[in-house]
Write a protein that holds these residues in place. Structure first.
Motif, PDB file in Angstrom:
ATOM      1  N   PRO A   1       1.011  -1.113   0.175  1.00  0.00           N
ATOM      2  CA  PRO A   1       0.017   0.060   0.178  1.00  0.00           C
ATOM      3  C   PRO A   1       0.942   1.123  -0.122  1.00  0.00           C
ATOM      4  O   PRO A   1       1.733   1.678   0.799  1.00  0.00           O
ATOM      5  CB  PRO A   1      -0.898   0.028   1.472  1.00  0.00           C
ATOM      6  N   ASN A   2       0.711   2.000  -1.004  1.00  0.00           N
ATOM      7  CA  ASN A   2       1.397   3.413  -1.300  1.00  0.00           C
ATOM      8  C   ASN A   2       0.715   3.946  -2.553  1.00  0.00           C
ATOM      9  O   ASN A   2       0.182   3.758  -2.990  1.00  0.00           O
ATOM     10  CB  ASN A   2       2.814   2.967  -1.153  1.00  0.00           C
ATOM     11  N   THR A   3       1.708   5.215  -2.790  1.00  0.00           N
ATOM     12  CA  THR A   3       1.313   5.968  -3.976  1.00  0.00           C
ATOM     13  C   THR A   3       2.505   5.715  -4.991  1.00  0.00           C
ATOM     14  O   THR A   3       3.602   5.835  -4.412  1.00  0.00           O
ATOM     15  CB  THR A   3       1.020   7.209  -3.669  1.00  0.00           C
ATOM     16  N   TYR A   4       2.126   5.350  -5.947  1.00  0.00           N
ATOM     17  CA  TYR A   4       3.151   4.874  -7.002  1.00  0.00           C
ATOM     18  C   TYR A   4       3.162   6.091  -8.284  1.00  0.00           C
ATOM     19  O   TYR A   4       1.935   6.124  -9.022  1.00  0.00           O
ATOM     20  CB  TYR A   4       2.891   3.438  -7.491  1.00  0.00           C
TER      21      TYR A   4
ATOM     22  N   ARG B   1      -0.001   9.628 -10.828  1.00  0.00           N
ATOM     23  CA  ARG B   1       0.300   9.155  -9.445  1.00  0.00           C
ATOM     24  C   ARG B   1      -0.906   8.071  -8.843  1.00  0.00           C
ATOM     25  O   ARG B   1      -1.961   8.856  -8.726  1.00  0.00           O
ATOM     26  CB  ARG B   1       0.751  10.077  -8.095  1.00  0.00           C
ATOM     27  N   LEU B   2      -0.876   6.894  -8.763  1.00  0.00           N
ATOM     28  CA  LEU B   2      -2.055   6.189  -8.392  1.00  0.00           C
ATOM     29  C   LEU B   2      -1.873   5.434  -6.843  1.00  0.00           C
ATOM     30  O   LEU B   2      -0.706   4.963  -6.749  1.00  0.00           O
ATOM     31  CB  LEU B   2      -2.495   5.052  -9.292  1.00  0.00           C
ATOM     32  N   GLN B   3      -2.602   5.159  -6.131  1.00  0.00           N
ATOM     33  CA  GLN B   3      -2.654   4.736  -5.063  1.00  0.00           C
ATOM     34  C   GLN B   3      -3.100   3.166  -4.904  1.00  0.00           C
ATOM     35  O   GLN B   3      -4.115   2.914  -5.603  1.00  0.00           O
ATOM     36  CB  GLN B   3      -3.336   5.605  -3.805  1.00  0.00           C
TER      37      GLN B   3
ATOM     38  N   PHE C   1      -4.241   0.028  -2.668  1.00  0.00           N
ATOM     39  CA  PHE C   1      -4.615  -0.091  -1.226  1.00  0.00           C
ATOM     40  C   PHE C   1      -4.585  -1.917  -1.090  1.00  0.00           C
ATOM     41  O   PHE C   1      -4.644  -2.548  -1.955  1.00  0.00           O
ATOM     42  CB  PHE C   1      -6.295   0.132  -1.382  1.00  0.00           C
TER      43      PHE C   1
ATOM     44  N   THR D   1      -6.275  -1.363  -8.360  1.00  0.00           N
ATOM     45  CA  THR D   1      -6.472  -0.052  -8.601  1.00  0.00           C
ATOM     46  C   THR D   1      -6.375  -0.030 -10.400  1.00  0.00           C
ATOM     47  O   THR D   1      -5.342  -0.516 -10.724  1.00  0.00           O
ATOM     48  CB  THR D   1      -5.053   0.899  -8.334  1.00  0.00           C
TER      49      THR D   1
ATOM     50  N   ARG E   1      -8.008  11.746 -10.910  1.00  0.00           N
ATOM     51  CA  ARG E   1      -6.859  11.403 -10.034  1.00  0.00           C
ATOM     52  C   ARG E   1      -5.647  11.970 -10.439  1.00  0.00           C
ATOM     53  O   ARG E   1      -5.217  11.987 -11.487  1.00  0.00           O
ATOM     54  CB  ARG E   1      -6.671   9.785 -10.032  1.00  0.00           C
ATOM     55  N   ASP E   2      -4.890  12.695  -9.357  1.00  0.00           N
ATOM     56  CA  ASP E   2      -3.515  13.246  -9.419  1.00  0.00           C
ATOM     57  C   ASP E   2      -3.771  14.348 -10.730  1.00  0.00           C
ATOM     58  O   ASP E   2      -4.606  15.215 -10.416  1.00  0.00           O
ATOM     59  CB  ASP E   2      -2.362  12.176 -10.140  1.00  0.00           C
TER      60      ASP E   2
END
Length: 284
Positions: free
Chosen positions: A81-84, A99-101, A103, A108, A243-244
Motif C-alpha cells: 500500500p502506497n502511492t506509485y 500517481r495512483l494509490q 490499497f 487499482t 486522479r492526480d
C-alpha cells in the motif's frame, strides 16, 4: 548417526516447519513485510488498459514490461500500500503519467488510457470530397453547412442552466453517462448516471476539470473518456480522469480552427481559413 544427533535434527526440522508454515500462509494471503512501516501489510495491484497496445509501463521509473499485444492490458501485482508513479510510453506517442494509490487486497484500475500520436499529419481535403462529408457520428452523410450544428441538451436536461448558468457548450458523451461543458475558459463534467469504473462518480455529480487563460471552443468527445477542444488556435486532447493530474496534449495549431471529429474514421476535420484539412488516423 547417534540417537542424540537424530533428536537434534528432528527438533531442528520441526522448528523450521513450525516457523515456515505461518510465513507461507501469510505470503499466500498477500502479506509482505513493509520496511517503511516495519510491519506486515497485504499487497494490492494495478490493472491498466492502454490504447494502443504493446505500450511499455513503468512503476516508479522501473519498467514492468509491455501491455498485451491484442487487448493492451497489464496486471501488475504484489505492491505494498502506497502511492506509485505510473508512466506509459510508446514510440511515436505522447506519454501518459499519473500517481495512483494502491490499497490492501484491492486492484487499482486505469482502464481507459489513450496515448495520443505526436505530430499527426493534416492534409487538404480534395474539393470533390467537400460537397458531402461524414456526419459527426460517422453513420450518414450530411451537407457541409450542417456539420457544425450543436446538439441542444438544455431542453432535455434543464438542470444544466441552474448548475452551469453561463455554459457556452454542452456535449453528451458517446456512452450517454455524462455531459462535458465549457464555461468560458473552464471545463466541467456533469454525470447523468453513476459511474462504477475507477474513478467512480455519482449521478448528479459535477466535476471541475481545468481552467485556461483563454476561452474553450469546439468541444467534442474524442473517446468516452477523453475530450477534444480548442484553446485559441491550439487543438487540445485531454483525459477526464482527475486522479492526480490531467494528462493533456497539444495536438496541432491552425489559425481560427473549427473542428469535426469523425469517430468512425478516427480522423479529425479542421476548417481553417478557406481550407478543410483532414488528419491521419488518431486512434488505432
Amino acid at each position: 548417526m547417534t540417537k542424540r544427533s537424530r533428536t537434534i535434527l528432528f527438533l531442528f526440522l520441526g522448528a523450521v516447519f513450525l516457523a515456515g508454515t505461518p510465513a507461507i500462509i501469510f505470503y499466500s494471503q498477500g502479506y509482505r513485510f513493509d520496511w517503511q512501516e516495519r510491519w506486515f501489510s497485504q499487497v494490492g495491484a494495478f490493472y491498466l488498459n492502454i490504447n494502443p497496445a504493446q505500450a511499455e509501463v513503468f512503476v516508479n521509473d522501473q519498467s514492468i514490461g509491455r501491455t498485451t499485444r491484442i487487448l493492451g492490458t497489464t496486471l501488475a501485482e504484489n505492491f505494498l500500500p502506497n502511492t506509485y508513479l505510473i508512466r506509459v510510453e510508446k514510440e511515436g506517442y505522447h506519454s501518459w503519467e499519473k500517481r495512483l494509490q494502491v490499497f490492501p487486497r484491492q486492484v487499482t484500475e486505469a482502464k481507459n488510457i489513450v496515448l495520443v500520436p505526436k505530430d499527426p499529419a493534416f492534409t487538404p481535403l480534395p474539393e470533390d470530397a467537400q460537397a458531402l462529408l461524414p456526419s459527426p457520428n460517422g453513420e450518414e452523410s450530411v451537407p457541409l453547412d450542417t456539420l457544425k450544428d450543436a446538439t441542444d441538451l438544455e431542453t432535455q436536461y434543464p438542470e444544466l442552466k441552474e448548475l452551469f448558468s453561463s455554459f457556452t457548450q454542452a456535449v453528451l458523451s458517446p456512452d450517454g453517462k455524462k455531459i462535458a461543458l465549457s464555461v468560458g475558459s473552464e471545463l466541467w463534467l456533469y454525470y447523468l448516471q453513476d459511474e462504477r469504473e475507477q474513478p467512480s462518480h455519482a449521478k448528479g455529480e459535477r466535476i471541475f476539470l481545468t481552467r485556461f487563460g483563454q476561452d474553450i471552443s469546439n468541444l467534442a468527445w474524442f473517446t468516452p473518456h477523453y475530450l477534444l477542444f480548442t484553446k485559441g488556435d491550439t487543438i487540445m486532447i485531454s483525459e477526464i480522469d482527475t486522479r492526480d493530474r490531467l494528462n493533456m496534449v497539444e495536438l496541432a495549431s491552425f489559425p481560427n480552427p473549427e473542428l469535426v471529429w469523425q469517430p468512425a474514421e478516427k480522423t479529425l476535420l479542421v476548417y481553417t481559413g478557406d481550407q478543410i484539412l483532414v488528419s491521419n488516423k488518431l486512434l488505432p
